[in-house]
Design an enzyme around this catalytic site. Structure first.
Site, PDB file in Angstrom:
ATOM      1  CE1 TYR A  37     -17.515 -10.897  20.500  1.00  0.00           C
ATOM      2  CE2 TYR A  37     -17.266  -9.006  18.593  1.00  0.00           C
ATOM      3  CZ  TYR A  37     -17.574  -9.160  20.079  1.00  0.00           C
ATOM      4  OH  TYR A  37     -17.279  -8.077  21.135  1.00  0.00           O
ATOM      5  CG  ASP A  49     -21.186 -11.383  12.042  1.00  0.00           C
ATOM      6  OD1 ASP A  49     -21.058 -10.011  11.290  1.00  0.00           O
ATOM      7  OD2 ASP A  49     -21.058 -11.314  13.178  1.00  0.00           O
ATOM      8  CE  LYS A  87     -16.218  -4.843  13.471  1.00  0.00           C
ATOM      9  NZ  LYS A  87     -15.227  -6.034  13.792  1.00  0.00           N
TER      10      LYS A  87
HETATM   11  C1  PLP Z   1     -16.730  -6.452  14.664  1.00  0.00           C
HETATM   12  C2  PLP Z   1     -17.451  -7.509  14.446  1.00  0.00           C
HETATM   13  C3  PLP Z   1     -18.903  -7.633  15.416  1.00  0.00           C
HETATM   14  C4  PLP Z   1     -19.605  -6.855  16.276  1.00  0.00           C
HETATM   15  O1  PLP Z   1     -19.372  -5.562  15.670  1.00  0.00           O
HETATM   16  P1  PLP Z   1     -19.601  -4.220  16.994  1.00  0.00           P
HETATM   17  O2  PLP Z   1     -19.405  -3.129  15.748  1.00  0.00           O
HETATM   18  O3  PLP Z   1     -18.513  -3.882  17.527  1.00  0.00           O
HETATM   19  O4  PLP Z   1     -20.454  -4.286  18.061  1.00  0.00           O
HETATM   20  C5  PLP Z   1     -19.719  -8.249  15.019  1.00  0.00           C
HETATM   21  N1  PLP Z   1     -19.394  -9.755  13.712  1.00  0.00           N
HETATM   22  C6  PLP Z   1     -18.277  -9.637  13.663  1.00  0.00           C
HETATM   23  C7  PLP Z   1     -18.431 -10.502  12.486  1.00  0.00           C
HETATM   24  C8  PLP Z   1     -17.287  -8.552  13.503  1.00  0.00           C
HETATM   25  O5  PLP Z   1     -16.001  -8.409  12.937  1.00  0.00           O
END
Ligand code: PLP
Length: 428
Positions: free
Chosen positions: A144, A239, A267
Site C-alpha cells: 500500500y 516506500d 508516520k
Molecule cells: C501509511 C502508509 C502510506 C500512506 O500514508 P498516509 O499518511 O496514510 O497517507 C503510504 N505508504 C505506506 C507504506 C504506508 O504504510
C-alpha cells in the site's frame, strides 16, 4: 439490549461522518463489532471514553514509537504552538529536520516535506516520471502506498497485463500505466524488466511489507530489483512511510543494505502530527519546483508543530541502544506469543524486524499477498482480536495489518499481553 457507550458513539458518529470514521480500517469491518472510541492515551496505553485501559500495539499505525503523549514531544508541541501554528514561509526547524533525515539516511541528499504519506508517494512518482520522461510504473501486490490514483491498482487478469483500478473513481486510463507484480517473486521481476524495462519510470516497493500484515522479502529479491533498476535507468523508490525509523534507525534500507534512488517517509517523522517526506538523489530531487519542472507544493508543508515534534522525537531515537531495546522487546513479545500458541496447539506464526511485527493464524510464514489472503485464517484472527480486546489488549482490527512496539511498553506490559494471549489461545 442496551447499547454500550462505544455503540452509542458510533451511531452518533455515523450521522455526519461517512461510515462513522475518517479512515476505513478504523470501522472494524475486518473483524466485525464496534470500534473503540479513544478519549486519551499515555505511554503504551490508550483509554476509551469510560476509562478502560488497553495496551496499544497500533500506535496510531506506527508513529507513536515513543509511546503516546511523550513528555518531551508534548513540550515541544506546546512551545511551537506558542510561537505560531503556520506561516507559509520557511522556518529554521525545517532545515533542522532535513539535516536530521539526511544525517540518518545516507541515500537522502535532498528532501521535501509534505503533509502525509500519500502525498509523499504521489509526489515521488510524479518526480520519477518527470525525471525519466517515462509513464509506466511498477508496484507489488499487497503493498500500500497511499490512495493516489496511480497506486490504487491491481494486476490485470494476465501476468504482465495492464493494471486494473482497485477503487471506483480511478480511470482505467490512469491504471493502465501501473504494472503490478507479486511480492518477493524474482522470476516475475525479471520477466517484467525484460519486456518493459526501458519504458519504466520507477518501481515502488515497501522494502518490508506492512500493509498485507507483515512480509519480509528476501535479500536476493531486493538485490535483483536494485540491479535491474540500475541497468534500465529506472528510479527505485523505497516506500518507507511505515518502515522508516521503525525497523531500524536508518529504516529497511539500512537493515538490508540496499540503496534506493528515492525514499518516502511519513508516520514516525511527525511523532503523531500529519507529516510526510520524500527525498533521495540530488540529481533527481533537483527536478522539483522551484529548481526544476516537476510541480509540487503544499500550504502546510513543513509545518512548524510537526517539525519541532519530530525533532524532539529524533532526539530520543538517536540515543545509543534505542533500537536494540525496542527490538529486544518486540522479539520477547513475539516469542512469548509463539510459545503460548504452541502450548495450546494453535497454528500460529509471527515475524518481526525492529519495532514492527506480524502475527498469522497459519502453518507457515506468508511470502506474498496471496499467501496472506489464502493461507491465513482471518476468522480465527477476528476471534483472537475481540478476545484480546476484552483482555485489555488493542491490536490492529484487521488480519492484513502489522503491529507496532513502542519504547514505552514495559516488560510487565509484554508479560500481561502474553498471559492474555495464553488464555485466549486456550479458548480458540
Ligand atoms: C501509511 C502508509 C502510506 C500512506 O500514508 P498516509 O499518511 O496514510 O497517507 C503510504 N505508504 C505506506 C507504506 C504506508 O504504510
Amino acid at each position: 439490549m442496551t447499547q454500550t457507550i462505544n455503540e452509542q458513539l458510533f451511531e452518533k458518529a455515523k450521522r455526519h461522518i461517512a461510515g462513522g470514521v475518517n479512515s476505513p480500517v478504523r470501522a472494524f469491518a475486518g473483524v466485525g463489532g464496534t470500534p473503540v472510541f479513544v478519549a486519551r492515551a499515555k505511554g503504551a496505553y490508550i483509554y476509551d471514553t469510560e476509562d478502560h485501559a488497553y495496551i496499544d500495539y497500533v500506535g496510531s499505525w506506527g508513529p507513536m514509537i515513543l509511546g503516546h503523549a511523550h513528555d518531551d514531544v508534548i513540550t515541544a508541541v506546546k512551545q511551537a504552538a506558542e510561537d505560531g501554528l503556520s506561516f507559509g514561509a520557511p522556518t529554521p526547524s525545517e532545515t533542522t529536520m532535513a539535516d536530521l533525515i539526511a544525517s540518518i539516511v545516507p541515500s537522502i541528499e535532498l528532501v521535501r516535506m509534505v503533509s502525509s504519506g500519500t502525498e509523499a508517494t504521489m509526489s515521488a512518482i510524479r518526480l520519477a516520471r518527470g525525471y525519466t520522461g517515462r509513464d509506466k510504473i511498477v508496484k507489488f501486490e499487497g503493498c500500500y502506498h497511499g490512495h493516489s490514483d496511480s497506486l490504487l491498482v491491481k494486476a490485470g487478469s494476465g501476468m504482465l497485463d495492464i493494471g486494473e483500478p482497485t477503487s471506483k473513481g480511478v480511470p482505467a486510463d490512469f491504471a493502465k500505466h501501473t504494472l503490478t507484480l507479486p511480492y518477493n517473486d524474482i522470476d516475475a521481476l525479471k520477466a517484467c524488466f525484460e519486456k518493459f524495462g526501458d519504458t519504466l519510470a520507477c518501481v515502488i516497493l515497501e522494502p518490508i511489507a506492512g500493509n498485507m500484515n507483515m512480509v519480509i522479502p528476501s535479500q536476493e529479491f531486493q538485490q535483483t530489483l536494485r540491479t535491474l533498476c540500475t541497468e534500465h535507468g529506472v528510479v527505485l523508490i523505497f516506500d518507507e512511510v511505515m518502515t522508516g525509523f521503525r525497523v531500524a534507525l536508518g529504516g529497511a534500507q539500512s537493515h538490508f543494505g540496499i540503496t534506493p534512488d528515492l525514499t518516502t517517509f511519513g508516520k514516525i517523522i511527525g511523532a503523531g502530527l500529519p507529516v510526510g517526506a520524500f527525498g533521495g538523489k540530488r540529481e533527481i530531487m533537483e527536478c522539483i519546483a522551484p529548481l526544476g519542472g516537476v510541480y509540487q507544493a503544499g500550504t502546510l508543508s513543513g509545518n512548524p508543530l510537526a517539525m519541532r515534534a519530530g525533532k524532539a522525537m529524533f532526539d530520543k531515537l538517536t540515543q545509543d541502544g534505542f533500537y536494540d531495546e525496542l527490538t529486544a522487546k518486540t522479539e520477547y513479545l513475539v516469542k512469548g506469543l509463539k510459545d503460548a500458541a504452541a502450548k495450546h496447539g494453535v497454528a500460529f506464526q509471527a515475524c518481526s524486524v525492529g519495532g514492527m511485527f506480524g502475527v498469522f493464524f497459519s502453518d507457515s510464514l506468508p511470502q506474498n499477498f496471496n499467501d496472506v489472503a489464502t493461507k491465513c485464517d482471518a476468522k480465527k484472527f477476528a476471534k483472537f482480536f475481540h478476545a484480546m480486546l476484552d483482555e485489555g489488549v488493542y491490536l490492529a482490527p484487521s488480519a492484513f495489518e502489522a503491529a507496532f512496539m513502542s519504547s514505552a511498553h514495559s516488560y510487565e506490559d509484554l508479560d500481561k499481553t502474553i498471559m492474555a494471549a495464553d488464555k485466549v489461545f486456550a479458548s480458540l
